[in-house]
Design an enzyme around this catalytic site. Structure first.
Site, PDB file in Angstrom:
ATOM      1  N   THR A  27       0.849  -1.186   0.000  1.00 17.14           N
ATOM      2  CA  THR A  27       0.000   0.000   0.000  1.00 17.14           C
ATOM      3  C   THR A  27       0.887   1.241   0.000  1.00 17.14           C
ATOM      4  O   THR A  27       1.791   1.353   0.823  1.00 17.14           O
ATOM      5  CB  THR A  27      -0.868  -0.016   1.278  1.00 17.14           C
ATOM      6  OG1 THR A  27      -1.691  -1.165   1.223  1.00 17.14           O
ATOM      7  CG2 THR A  27      -1.714   1.229   1.404  1.00 17.14           C
ATOM      8  N   HIS A 176      -6.276 -11.274  -1.174  1.00 20.04           N
ATOM      9  CA  HIS A 176      -5.561 -10.919   0.054  1.00 20.04           C
ATOM     10  C   HIS A 176      -6.262 -11.600   1.231  1.00 20.04           C
ATOM     11  O   HIS A 176      -7.239 -11.078   1.769  1.00 20.04           O
ATOM     12  CB  HIS A 176      -5.564  -9.401   0.219  1.00 20.04           C
ATOM     13  CG  HIS A 176      -4.642  -8.894   1.291  1.00 20.04           C
ATOM     14  ND1 HIS A 176      -3.990  -9.705   2.178  1.00 20.04           N
ATOM     15  CD2 HIS A 176      -4.267  -7.621   1.607  1.00 20.04           C
ATOM     16  CE1 HIS A 176      -3.252  -8.967   2.991  1.00 20.04           C
ATOM     17  NE2 HIS A 176      -3.408  -7.699   2.660  1.00 20.04           N
ATOM     18  N   ASN A 179      -2.795 -11.131   6.887  1.00 24.20           N
ATOM     19  CA  ASN A 179      -2.571  -9.897   7.656  1.00 24.20           C
ATOM     20  C   ASN A 179      -3.774  -9.354   8.423  1.00 24.20           C
ATOM     21  O   ASN A 179      -3.921  -8.142   8.610  1.00 24.20           O
ATOM     22  CB  ASN A 179      -1.997  -8.807   6.735  1.00 24.20           C
ATOM     23  CG  ASN A 179      -0.664  -9.249   6.138  1.00 24.20           C
ATOM     24  OD1 ASN A 179      -0.153 -10.310   6.497  1.00 24.20           O
ATOM     25  ND2 ASN A 179      -0.103  -8.460   5.240  1.00 24.20           N
ATOM     26  N   TYR A 181      -6.949  -9.190   7.638  1.00 22.01           N
ATOM     27  CA  TYR A 181      -8.051  -8.569   6.901  1.00 22.01           C
ATOM     28  C   TYR A 181      -9.217  -9.557   6.741  1.00 22.01           C
ATOM     29  O   TYR A 181      -9.208 -10.621   7.360  1.00 22.01           O
ATOM     30  CB  TYR A 181      -7.532  -7.999   5.573  1.00 22.01           C
ATOM     31  CG  TYR A 181      -6.569  -6.859   5.843  1.00 22.01           C
ATOM     32  CD1 TYR A 181      -7.024  -5.658   6.384  1.00 22.01           C
ATOM     33  CD2 TYR A 181      -5.197  -7.010   5.640  1.00 22.01           C
ATOM     34  CE1 TYR A 181      -6.140  -4.618   6.692  1.00 22.01           C
ATOM     35  CE2 TYR A 181      -4.306  -5.978   5.938  1.00 22.01           C
ATOM     36  CZ  TYR A 181      -4.787  -4.786   6.468  1.00 22.01           C
ATOM     37  OH  TYR A 181      -3.927  -3.771   6.785  1.00 22.01           O
ATOM     38  N   ASN A 235      -0.692 -11.617  17.655  1.00 21.83           N
ATOM     39  CA  ASN A 235      -0.574 -10.367  18.399  1.00 21.83           C
ATOM     40  C   ASN A 235      -0.346  -9.180  17.479  1.00 21.83           C
ATOM     41  O   ASN A 235       0.367  -8.241  17.839  1.00 21.83           O
ATOM     42  CB  ASN A 235       0.612 -10.447  19.376  1.00 21.83           C
ATOM     43  CG  ASN A 235       0.108 -10.395  20.798  1.00 21.83           C
ATOM     44  OD1 ASN A 235      -0.997  -9.903  21.053  1.00 21.83           O
ATOM     45  ND2 ASN A 235       0.917 -10.893  21.723  1.00 21.83           N
TER      46      ASN A 235
HETATM   47  C1  LIG Z   1       4.527   0.244   3.060  1.00 28.50           C
HETATM   48  C2  LIG Z   1       4.006  -1.156   3.132  1.00 28.50           C
HETATM   49  C3  LIG Z   1       2.736  -1.436   2.671  1.00 28.50           C
HETATM   50  C4  LIG Z   1       2.241  -2.749   2.671  1.00 28.50           C
HETATM   51  N1  LIG Z   1       1.013  -3.015   2.121  1.00 28.50           N
HETATM   52  C5  LIG Z   1       0.608  -4.299   1.958  1.00 28.50           C
HETATM   53  C6  LIG Z   1      -0.562  -4.598   1.202  1.00 28.50           C
HETATM   54  O1  LIG Z   1      -1.251  -3.726   0.644  1.00 28.50           O
HETATM   55  N2  LIG Z   1      -0.908  -5.894   1.080  1.00 28.50           N
HETATM   56  C7  LIG Z   1      -0.181  -6.913   1.670  1.00 28.50           C
HETATM   57  O2  LIG Z   1      -0.543  -8.082   1.536  1.00 28.50           O
HETATM   58  N3  LIG Z   1       0.940  -6.640   2.372  1.00 28.50           N
HETATM   59  C8  LIG Z   1       1.363  -5.376   2.506  1.00 28.50           C
HETATM   60  N4  LIG Z   1       2.551  -5.111   3.136  1.00 28.50           N
HETATM   61  C9  LIG Z   1       3.394  -6.230   3.595  1.00 28.50           C
HETATM   62  C10 LIG Z   1       4.438  -6.564   2.518  1.00 28.50           C
HETATM   63  O3  LIG Z   1       3.823  -7.168   1.383  1.00 28.50           O
HETATM   64  C11 LIG Z   1       5.481  -7.552   3.061  1.00 28.50           C
HETATM   65  O4  LIG Z   1       4.822  -8.675   3.584  1.00 28.50           O
HETATM   66  C12 LIG Z   1       6.349  -6.933   4.152  1.00 28.50           C
HETATM   67  O5  LIG Z   1       6.906  -5.702   3.717  1.00 28.50           O
HETATM   68  C13 LIG Z   1       7.496  -7.902   4.547  1.00 28.50           C
HETATM   69  O6  LIG Z   1       8.309  -8.186   3.428  1.00 28.50           O
HETATM   70  P1  LIG Z   1       9.772  -7.525   3.303  1.00 28.50           P
HETATM   71  O7  LIG Z   1      10.503  -7.928   4.539  1.00 28.50           O
HETATM   72  O8  LIG Z   1      10.369  -8.105   2.062  1.00 28.50           O
HETATM   73  O9  LIG Z   1       9.585  -6.035   3.229  1.00 28.50           O
HETATM   74  C14 LIG Z   1       3.051  -3.796   3.188  1.00 28.50           C
HETATM   75  C15 LIG Z   1       4.311  -3.507   3.692  1.00 28.50           C
HETATM   76  C16 LIG Z   1       4.802  -2.210   3.653  1.00 28.50           C
HETATM   77  C17 LIG Z   1       6.190  -1.927   4.154  1.00 28.50           C
END
Ligand SMILES: Cc1cc2nc3c(=O)[nH]c(=O)nc-3n(C[C@H](O)[C@H](O)[C@H](O)COP(=O)(O)O)c2cc1C
Length: 364
Positions: A27, A176, A179, A181, A235
């Site tokens: 997002t 999705h 997380n 939702y 959590n």
């Molecule tokens: C700014 C931001 C926005 C995110 N928005 C979403 C989202 O819209 N949908 C989703 O499934 N996960 C979302 N996530 C989780 C990421 O898809 C991912 O699981 C998380 O950043 C961990 O992966 P990484 O360690 O490679 O960054 C978001 C994470 C960040 C940092």
């Protein structure tokens, strides 16, 4: 020199990916416009990252009731569908592939985002979390328990959104279901206390997901549908692991073998669950033996650990979130072992191009 496994091509149910690096859904809330439409800026952002083997877009709302965050581009209206066309074209013109992540936030929302009405959820239980409104991050409230009719309508909303995604030129969609939702709220016992056919047993708590898959029949082929899960989320976002949690995900993931989906997309735990009873701390390792199709793994991976998990056989593709956010040319950087840009958390969810379009690529 042997090519890094992350950089090798992958056949995703007939879709040829240039490499095994997936851009995780993130997002970015840059659609601060009338109707929450993806714009030429959105297109530029994804085009900059089109060397990823596959891009999964930010979560995009399937209906007005799905909204739980400001300035997110939706995919329920005609104008929104038109906006996404700019994005898919830009990514395809740059040789990439892109799936739309279809999102309903359920109780992780706020009345301010629904003209004062309560958000919808499986049960009237406050997640005691935060929703992002024009006033910033605010406390969630006790949501309205969805009627059967509202559940059926939500399934139709996902169908409509998937049809719009096809119209907009996406290569596929990702549901999705992670997380905390809406889908996750149905799966988990702390958020789902229903006593009808959508609550109680594991089969009942998983029902809405399979009804959604049924509804997608004829709209989009299953091999263009992926699903994201976060089985050990604990959590966080109102989710708690209990004795039913992992068996629920085992049931769902095993059953998905019958659907020949594009992929399942799992995340390793967001918090340390080593001491949490009933949680699994190695998600890919636990679920890989249960699923025959493509498995994407995410959370906290880098070049070395991403390579390792594929070589160990626990995943086929690795999704990178923040590394792609801050490095439009992450693939190139992995290829030549270049240092990475530092992410700026202050601009993750702000509007405008700062922290969005201005992360530098390497110069020749
Ligand atoms: C700014 C931001 C926005 C995110 N928005 C979403 C989202 O819209 N949908 C989703 O499934 N996960 C979302 N996530 C989780 C990421 O898809 C991912 O699981 C998380 O950043 C961990 O992966 P990484 O360690 O490679 O960054 C978001 C994470 C960040 C940092």
């Amino acid at each position: 020199m042997k090519k890094q496994v992350l950089l090798t091509p992958y056949n995703l149910a007939g879709l040829e990916l240039n490499n095994r690096m997936v851009m995780a859904p993130m997002t970015r809330s840059r659609s601060n416009n009338e109707g929450n439409v993806a714009t030429s800026l959105t297109a530029k952002y994804y085009a900059q990252r089109a060397t990823a083997g596959l891009i999964i877009t930010e979560g995009t709302f399937v209906s007005t009731k799905a909204v739980g965050f400001i300035n997110v581009p939706g995919i329920y209206s005609e104008a929104q569908t038109e906006g996404w066309k700019l994005v898919t074209k830009a990514v395809h013109d740059n040789g990439g592939k892109i799936f739309a992540q279809l999102w309903h936030t359920g109780r992780l929302s706020h009345p301010d985002l629904h003209n004062g009405e309560l958000p919808h959820a499986p049960s009237a239980i406050n997640p005691n979390s935060k929703a992002y409104t024009t006033a910033g991050f605010v406390d969630t409230v006790t949501p309205k328990e969805m009627s059967i009719e509202e559940i059926k309508q939500t399934v139709q909303d996902f169908k409509n959104a998937a049809a719009n995604a096809v119209k907009a030129g996406f290569d596929g969609v990702e549901l999705h279901a992670a997380n905390g939702y809406l889908f996750h709220q149905f799966f988990n016992g702390v958020s789902n206390r229903r006593t009808d056919e959508y609550g109680g047993s594991i089969e009942n708590r998983a029902r809405i997901l399979f009804e959604t898959l049924d509804a997608l029949k004829g709209v989009i082929d299953y091999d263009r549908v992926g699903i994201r899960f976060n089985p050990s989320m604990h959590n966080a976002m109102g989710m708690m692991v209990d004795e039913q949690t992992i068996p629920t995900f085992e049931y769902i993931i095993k059953r998905l073998n019958d659907y020949s989906l594009a992929y399942i997309h799992l995340t390793e735990p967001f918090t340390n669950v080593d001491d949490v009873p009933f949680a699994v701390s190695k998600v890919a390792k636990h679920f890989r033996p249960l699923y025959n199709g493509t498995l994407i793994i995410n959370k906290g991976f880098n070049k070395e650990t991403g390579t390792q998990i594929i070589e160990e056989g626990y995943a086929d593709l690795v999704a990178f979130g923040v590394p792609f956010l801050a490095n439009p040319d992450l693939v190139k950087r992995f290829e030549i072992s270049a240092p990475l840009n530092k992410p700026d958390q202050q601009t993750f969810y702000t509007t405008g191009i700062k922290g969005y379009l201005d992360y530098p690529a390497l110069t020749a």
